[in-house]
Design a protein around this motif. Structure first.
Motif, short mmCIF file in Angstrom:
data_model
loop_
_atom_site.label_atom_id
_atom_site.label_comp_id
_atom_site.label_asym_id
_atom_site.label_seq_id
_atom_site.Cartn_x
_atom_site.Cartn_y
_atom_site.Cartn_z
N GLU A 100 44.44 33.29 51.39
CA GLU A 100 43.70 33.14 50.15
C GLU A 100 43.65 34.50 49.47
OE1 GLU A 100 40.90 29.35 50.66
OE2 GLU A 100 40.26 31.09 51.82
N GLY A 101 43.63 34.49 48.15
CA GLY A 101 43.82 35.73 47.41
C GLY A 101 45.30 35.91 47.12
N GLY A 102 45.59 36.61 46.03
CA GLY A 102 46.97 36.90 45.68
C GLY A 102 47.75 35.68 45.24
N LYS A 103 49.03 35.87 45.00
CA LYS A 103 49.93 34.78 44.65
C LYS A 103 49.92 33.70 45.73
CE LYS A 103 54.93 34.16 43.88
NZ LYS A 103 55.31 33.54 45.16
N GLU A 104 49.81 34.16 46.99
CA GLU A 104 49.81 33.22 48.10
C GLU A 104 48.60 32.29 48.06
OE1 GLU A 104 52.14 36.82 49.06
OE2 GLU A 104 50.12 36.48 48.26
N GLY A 105 47.47 32.78 47.55
CA GLY A 105 46.29 31.96 47.45
C GLY A 105 46.43 30.83 46.44
N LEU A 106 47.23 31.04 45.42
CA LEU A 106 47.52 29.97 44.46
C LEU A 106 48.44 28.93 45.09
CD1 LEU A 106 47.15 29.01 41.49
CD2 LEU A 106 49.23 30.28 40.96
N GLU A 107 49.45 29.42 45.79
CA GLU A 107 50.45 28.51 46.38
C GLU A 107 49.84 27.58 47.42
OE1 GLU A 107 53.35 31.22 47.86
OE2 GLU A 107 54.26 31.56 45.88
N THR A 108 48.75 28.01 48.07
CA THR A 108 48.15 27.16 49.11
C THR A 108 47.51 25.91 48.53
OG1 THR A 108 46.82 27.27 51.12
CG2 THR A 108 45.84 28.21 49.16
N TYR A 109 47.28 25.88 47.21
CA TYR A 109 46.73 24.69 46.56
C TYR A 109 47.79 23.94 45.76
CZ TYR A 109 42.23 26.51 47.92
OH TYR A 109 41.16 26.96 48.66
N GLN A 110 49.05 24.17 46.13
CA GLN A 110 50.15 23.53 45.42
C GLN A 110 51.11 22.85 46.39
OE1 GLN A 110 51.55 27.15 43.42
NE2 GLN A 110 50.81 26.34 41.48
N VAL A 111 51.88 21.92 45.86
CA VAL A 111 52.99 21.32 46.58
C VAL A 111 54.27 21.60 45.78
CG1 VAL A 111 51.68 19.50 47.71
CG2 VAL A 111 52.57 19.10 45.42
N VAL A 112 55.39 21.52 46.47
CA VAL A 112 56.67 21.84 45.85
C VAL A 112 57.43 20.55 45.57
CG1 VAL A 112 58.89 22.99 46.18
CG2 VAL A 112 56.79 24.10 46.95
N LYS A 113 58.01 20.47 44.37
CA LYS A 113 58.83 19.31 44.00
C LYS A 113 60.19 19.81 43.49
CE LYS A 113 57.08 15.83 41.69
NZ LYS A 113 56.47 15.09 40.55
N ALA A 114 61.26 19.26 44.02
CA ALA A 114 62.62 19.56 43.54
C ALA A 114 63.14 18.37 42.74
CB ALA A 114 63.55 19.86 44.71
N ILE A 115 63.66 18.64 41.55
CA ILE A 115 64.20 17.59 40.68
C ILE A 115 65.70 17.87 40.48
CG2 ILE A 115 64.08 16.48 38.42
CD1 ILE A 115 61.16 17.38 38.27
N HIS A 116 66.54 16.90 40.85
CA HIS A 116 67.99 17.04 40.75
C HIS A 116 68.53 16.06 39.72
CE1 HIS A 116 68.04 19.45 44.49
NE2 HIS A 116 67.04 18.66 44.84
N GLN A 117 69.30 16.56 38.78
CA GLN A 117 69.83 15.72 37.70
C GLN A 117 71.33 15.91 37.60
OE1 GLN A 117 67.81 16.24 33.97
NE2 GLN A 117 69.48 15.34 32.78
N ALA A 118 72.06 14.80 37.73
CA ALA A 118 73.52 14.85 37.65
C ALA A 118 73.98 14.54 36.23
CB ALA A 118 74.12 13.84 38.62
N ALA A 134 45.22 26.22 39.89
CA ALA A 134 46.39 25.40 40.23
C ALA A 134 46.35 24.02 39.59
CB ALA A 134 46.48 25.26 41.75
N GLY A 135 45.18 23.59 39.12
CA GLY A 135 45.05 22.27 38.52
C GLY A 135 44.40 21.24 39.42
N CYS A 136 43.79 21.68 40.52
CA CYS A 136 43.13 20.77 41.44
C CYS A 136 41.69 20.51 41.01
CB CYS A 136 43.10 21.37 42.85
SG CYS A 136 44.72 21.70 43.56
N ALA A 137 41.16 19.34 41.39
CA ALA A 137 39.72 19.09 41.32
C ALA A 137 39.13 19.47 42.68
CB ALA A 137 39.45 17.63 41.02
N VAL A 138 37.89 19.96 42.68
CA VAL A 138 37.33 20.59 43.88
C VAL A 138 35.96 20.00 44.22
CG1 VAL A 138 36.69 22.76 44.96
CG2 VAL A 138 38.50 22.73 43.22
#
Length: 475
Positions: free
Chosen positions: A457-475, A168-172
């Motif tokens: 942990e494990g699977g796609k869900e295991g990756l998502e647990t080390y991530q945050v979600v960002k929404a970017i809106h552009q007008a 995911a790009g985290c340091a551990v």
């Protein structure tokens, strides 16, 4: 065989020995004797690890996904190349038979393989907007993370957390169990030799309460993942509240097993007995509470007892051993107390029931007609004891399976397809195996409900647990 490995901490890309540090004696559970000394991290060591991870995180986060993937793949390849040597360390530290230990190392390698590829498929989303406008959803690494892992599957559980977090790009910063430092250190060496940049991964041993409080209390750590007991998990969650640190908890189990009268009885017994005594029952998803339909109950316990009598206990390095010792001196006493309580309340001992000789051994044990008020029916034994009771019909079986506050894994055996579907819907657990014990794999989420924790942990869900979600809106 001589326990031949150098036990050190791994901080900021360098290995730290025991000079000037307290130490923990590593014990071979097959003999009860000390085999090594692992240095314990000081507060200064932990601060250095935090600072190193904080420095390394922005660079690792910005590292191209292909390069991250290549390092993870290389680490997995190195674990495979070194599997025989690492397995011997694991057996000497933890006790499990050598074949099981080698399988655990290969399983750890599979985690790095899988996340090396899954990170390439970490797609975002584009939302529908009017012409000229854009809105996108991205997944980004949560930041510096801490992991806390137990002694029952020390290298596999460490790999499951670390591989996903690094992908995911985290340091551990990882605190593995002091009881098994050789095999977990081997994982750190594989990552180092694979070319992981300095500071991206740290391995620290130490007094559990001191280390967890220091790391979770730091504003540098933005998420932690813990595998262990329910009481400790709840205590760590309280610590996390003060700093709003994200949490994944994989806690206790006490898995129910529902045996219906239409199952293939011999085939079922040939599956459940080896699974019950795998790793001496020290498995969070170990089948433990066997509820058997009345019409086949006597045949089931007779067949179970006969197979249990054939389980060979001994040093995990011996070719003839099918079950090793318990992992530490505390476990035989705890198991003995549970068995004695069940016997006093009317349970019958069909096999085993006693401590073994030397080391930390306990006989493979089967208890029949265990009453609901027995401690072992309500508290996970985490050892080589199977408990059995009868049930009348489907509703009775489900009531027993869901009776406790735990919900990690559950299992059922039936040849009725309609019933199998209903079982999957009715049982309260994060993972359910029907005519199978295969509930843990690199591509599948692993986690529980109720007091067994939350997050996967494990699977796609295991990756998502080390991530945050960002929404970017552009007008």
């Amino acid at each position: 065989m001589t326990y031949d490995t150098e036990l050190k901490l791994f901080i900021d890309g360098s290995w730290r020995s025991g000079e000037g540090r307290d130490a923990f004696t590593v014990v071979n559970p097959a003999t009860g004797g000390g085999i090594g000394e692992v240095p314990l991290a000081s507060t200064a060591d932990l601060d250095e690890a935090l600072a190193a991870a904080q420095r390394a995180y922005p660079l690792w986060r910005a590292t191209d996904v292909e390069k991250r993937s290549a390092i993870l793949r290389k680490a997995g390849a190195l674990l495979r190349e070194r599997a025989d040597a690492i397995a011997r360390l694991l057996t000497q530290e933890q006790g499990k038979p050598l074949a099981e230990a080698r399988g655990e190392v290969i399983g750890a390698a599979s985690m790095f393989d899988w996340y090396a590829e899954e990170i390439k498929r970490d797609y975002g989303r584009t939302l529908v907007r009017p012409a000229g406008q854009r809105a996108i959803v991205l997944r980004e690494p949560v930041g510096v993370v801490a992991t806390f892992t137990p002694w029952n599957f020390p290298i596999y559980l460490l790999a499951k957390k670390v591989a996903a977090a690094l992908a995911a790009g985290c340091a551990v910063i990882s605190k593995p169990p002091e009881e098994t430092p050789g095999c977990t250190g081997a994982l750190a060496r594989a990552l180092d030799d694979a070319g992981l940049p300095k500071g991206v991964f740290q391995l620290v041993h130490g007094v559990p309460d001191q280390v967890s409080r220091h790391l979770i209390g730091s504003r540098i750590v933005r998420k932690f993942s813990f595998t262990g007991s329910v009481p400790v998990g709840k205590a760590l969650m309280k610590l996390a509240a003060d700093s709003m640190t994200r949490v994944t908890l994989e806690l206790g189990g006490h898995a129910p097993v529902l045996i219906f009268d239409d199952c293939d009885l011999d085939k079922t017994l040939d599956m459940v007995v080896p699974q019950k005594f795998r790793n001496a029952g020290q498995v969070c998803v170990s089948p433990t509470r066997f509820y058997v339909q009345e019409s086949i109950y006597d045949a089931f316990i007779t067949g179970f007892a006969a197979r249990t009598a054939k389980v060979v206990t001994g040093d995990g390095l011996a070719d003839t051993t099918s079950m090793g010792p318990l992992a530490n001196a505390r476990r035989p006493a705890a198991i003995s107390a549970l068995v004695d309580d069940a016997k006093a309340k009317g349970a019958r001992v069909m096999a085993g029931g006693e401590r073994g000789e030397g080391g930390f051994f306990f006989q493979p044990t089967l208890l029949a007609d265990v009453p609901l008020d027995a401690d072992i029916m309500n508290n996970e034994p985490f050892g080589p004891v199977a408990v059995t009771a009868r049930f009348k019909d489907f509703d009775d079986a489900i009531a027993q399976a869901n009776r406790l506050p735990f919900g990690l894994a559950a299992f059922a055996f039936t040849e009725n397809g309609r019933r199998a579907n209903l079982l999957g819907d009715a049982i309260e657990a994060g993972m359910i195996g029907i005519n199978s014990f295969g509930v843990s794999s690199a591509d599948s989420p692993f986690g529980g409900v109720k007091d067994s924790g939350f997050g996967s942990e494990g699977g796609k869900e295991g990756l998502e647990t080390y991530q945050v979600v960002k929404a970017i809106h552009q007008a």
